[in-house]
Design an enzyme around this catalytic site. Structure first.
Site, PDB file in Angstrom:
ATOM      1  N   ASP A   8       0.870  -1.173   0.000  1.00 43.32           N
ATOM      2  CA  ASP A   8       0.000   0.000   0.000  1.00 43.32           C
ATOM      3  C   ASP A   8       0.919   1.239   0.000  1.00 43.32           C
ATOM      4  O   ASP A   8       2.114   1.130   0.300  1.00 43.32           O
ATOM      5  CB  ASP A   8      -0.858  -0.047   1.273  1.00 43.32           C
ATOM      6  CG  ASP A   8      -1.589   1.252   1.548  1.00 43.32           C
ATOM      7  OD1 ASP A   8      -2.278   1.736   0.641  1.00 43.32           O
ATOM      8  OD2 ASP A   8      -1.448   1.772   2.676  1.00 43.32           O
ATOM      9  N   ASP A  10      -0.243   5.089   0.890  1.00 47.05           N
ATOM     10  CA  ASP A  10      -0.511   6.112   1.908  1.00 47.05           C
ATOM     11  C   ASP A  10      -0.563   5.507   3.301  1.00 47.05           C
ATOM     12  O   ASP A  10      -1.351   4.606   3.571  1.00 47.05           O
ATOM     13  CB  ASP A  10      -1.822   6.834   1.586  1.00 47.05           C
ATOM     14  CG  ASP A  10      -1.673   7.680   0.335  1.00 47.05           C
ATOM     15  OD1 ASP A  10      -0.690   8.423   0.243  1.00 47.05           O
ATOM     16  OD2 ASP A  10      -2.540   7.571  -0.547  1.00 47.05           O
TER      17      ASP A  10
HETATM   18 MG    MG Z   1      -2.812   3.076   3.714  1.00 47.15          MG
END
Ligand code: MG
Length: 249
Positions: A8, A10
C-alpha cells in the site's frame, strides 16, 4: 513460498495522510474559495472513507459544510469535487517535492531486504498514479522502477476494502495468492488484501494505530503497541519468512 510483497502507499510507505494529503486538501479548499479546514482529528474520521474524491463527497453529505464560495458561484457538487481534487493533487505534489514526507524507516528496511532476497515488489493503492509517481520519485529516486506492477486508482476504480486493486496486482504479478503478502496500514486496506486471498503484514500508522484482525504479523517499529501481546510482531523480512515457513509446515 513468499515470492512478492505488494505495498500500500498512503500510511504504509510514508505518513502521507497527516502531513501530505490533509495539508493539501486544506490548501485546495482555500484556493477554490471555501472556508473549510480539516484538522488532524477530523481528517482521522474522514479517512474511514478511502479515496480523495469520495472523502470530499462524504464530508459534504455528512458534515454539511458551507458550500457557497467567495464569488457566490453555485457549482454542481461533481464539478466542485473535481476542482478541489485537481487543485489538491497539485498541492500534494508540491509538498512531496519539498521533502516534507519521508519513507518510514522500518518499511524502507523491509523493502531493501526484500530486494536483496530477490522478492518482487509491487504497489496496490487507491490513490492516483500521479500521486504515486511523485512520491516514489522523491522518496526513492534510484529504486522507483523496482515496483512492478504499480496498480492505482487510474486502473481500478473500486476503492479498498474492495479487493479489486489487489486482484489486479496479483494477476499482473502472475503469482498465486499464497506466494504474495500485502503490506498495509489501514483496516480498509487489510480487508481488501484478505478478501483477495492474501496474507497481510500490518504496518500501523499515525491514523491507523490499532490492531486489525486477520493479519499474519505486524512489522516492528511501525506503531505504538509493539510490546502488546495482541499480535505477532516481526523485526523484518527474515523473521517474516521464518513465520511463514512455520505456518506452512
Ligand atoms: Mg494506507
Amino acid at each position: 513460498m513468499l515470492k512478492a510483497l505488494i505495498f500500500d502507499v498512503d500510511g504504509t510507505l510514508a505518513e502521507t495522510e497527516r502531513d501530505g494529503h490533509r495539508v493539501a486538501f486544506n490548501a485546495a479548499f482555500r484556493d477554490v474559495g471555501l472556508d473549510w479546514e480539516w484538522d488532524e482529528q477530523l481528517y482521522g474520521e474522514l479517512l474511514r472513507v478511502p479515496g480523495g474524491r469520495e472523502r470530499i463527497r462524504h464530508y459534504i453529505e455528512h458534515y454539511a459544510p458551507p458550500i457557497e464560495c467567495e464569488f457566490g458561484e453555485i457549482r454542481s457538487i461533481d464539478r466542485l469535487i473535481a476542482d478541489i481534487h485537481g487543485t489538491k493533487t497539485a498541492h500534494y505534489a508540491g509538498l512531496v517535492a519539498g521533502g516534507q514526507i519521508k519513507l518510514r524507516p522500518p518499511v524502507a528496511e523491509l523493502l531493501r531486504a526484500a530486494r536483496r532476497a530477490g522478492l518482487r515488489v509491487a504497489i496496490a493503492t487507491t490513490t492516483t498514479r500521479s500521486n504515486v509517481t511523485t512520491l516514489l520519485e522523491q522518496l526513492m529516486p534510484k529504486a522507483r522502477d523496482a515496483f512492478s506492477p504499480i496498480v492505482t486508482a487510474d486502473e481500478v476504480a473500486a476503492k479498498k476494502p474492495n479487493p479489486a486493486v489487489y486482484l489486479e496486482a496479483l494477476a499482473r504479478l502472475g503469482l498465486d495468492a499464497d506466494e504474495v503478502m500485502a503490506v498495509e496500514d489501514s483496516e480498509a486496506g487489510v480487508r481488501a488484501a484478505l478478501a483477495a486471498g492474501l496474507r497481510v503484514l500490518h504496518t500501523p500508522s499515525a491514523y491507523f494505530p490499532q490492531r486489525v484482525d486477520g493479519v499474519t504479523a505486524r512489522l516492528a517499529g511501525c506503531g505504538p503497541n509493539d510490546d502488546a501481546a495482541d499480535c505477532l510482531v516481526v523485526a523484518g523480512l527474515a523473521e517474516l519468512r521464518a513465520v511463514e515457513q512455520a505456518i506452512a509446515a
